[in-house]
Design a protein around this motif. Structure first.
Motif, mmCIF file in Angstrom:
data_model
loop_
_atom_site.group_PDB
_atom_site.id
_atom_site.type_symbol
_atom_site.label_atom_id
_atom_site.label_comp_id
_atom_site.label_asym_id
_atom_site.label_seq_id
_atom_site.Cartn_x
_atom_site.Cartn_y
_atom_site.Cartn_z
ATOM 1 N N GLY A 65 0.803 -1.222 0.000
ATOM 2 C CA GLY A 65 0.000 0.000 0.000
ATOM 3 C C GLY A 65 0.831 1.265 0.000
ATOM 4 O O GLY A 65 0.449 2.269 -0.610
ATOM 5 N N CYS A 124 -6.232 8.553 -0.733
ATOM 6 C CA CYS A 124 -5.738 8.223 0.595
ATOM 7 C C CYS A 124 -6.301 9.242 1.576
ATOM 8 O O CYS A 124 -6.929 10.216 1.178
ATOM 9 N N ASP A 128 -3.020 8.669 6.275
ATOM 10 C CA ASP A 128 -2.144 7.791 5.480
ATOM 11 C C ASP A 128 -0.841 8.508 5.142
ATOM 12 O O ASP A 128 0.236 7.938 5.222
#
Length: 144
Positions: A65, A124, A128
């Protein structure tokens, strides 16, 4: 890292399970260049081609990710035309010190723009960017 760069690029090129082909189209057009010692990822213009540079050691340290967010970040630099803007700005410098100052400010400003857009278009969350990137914690405009 849980995936190789090839697997991550294939994931993005496939549209990340979404119908949006924005990132795949840009990623497909990039030359990919392994750049050991770079310490990050980045996009440049070389020989009239857009190039994605990446450090394989950095990729090994990051989760899937995290790398996806960095790739999206780099694609948005291209979409916002940051490379030509950066080149035009640095060309106005008349001294080396002035050039370094312009580069430093432009890098921060362009990252602010990209990171803000990533949050605005729901790629995001702000969290994040602030917490999920480890050593690559991103700058967000409200951090200053």
């Amino acid at each position: 890292m849980k995936a190789t760069l090839s697997e991550l690029l294939a994931f993005l090129v496939a549209g990340r399970g979404k119908t949006n082909s924005f990132y795949p189209r840009i990623i497909n057009a990039l030359r990919k260049k392994e750049t050991p010692g770079l310490g990050t990822m980045g996009v440049t213009l070389q020989e009239d081609a857009m190039v994605l540079h990446y450090d394989p050691c950095v990729l090994e340290k990051l989760e899937h990710g995290q790398v996806v967010l960095i790739l999206i970040h780099e694609v948005l630099h291209l979409a916002l035309n940051h490379i030509p803007r950066f080149l035009r700005l640095t060309a106005t410098a008349t001294t080396d010190l002035q050039r370094r100052k312009i580069q430093a400010v432009a890098n921060i400003a362009m990252d602010y723009a990209v990171n803000s857009l990533m949050v605005q278009v729901h790629e995001c969350s702000r969290r994040d960017l602030q917490e999920g990137m480890g050593d690559f914690r991103a700058i967000y405009p409200t951090d200053v």
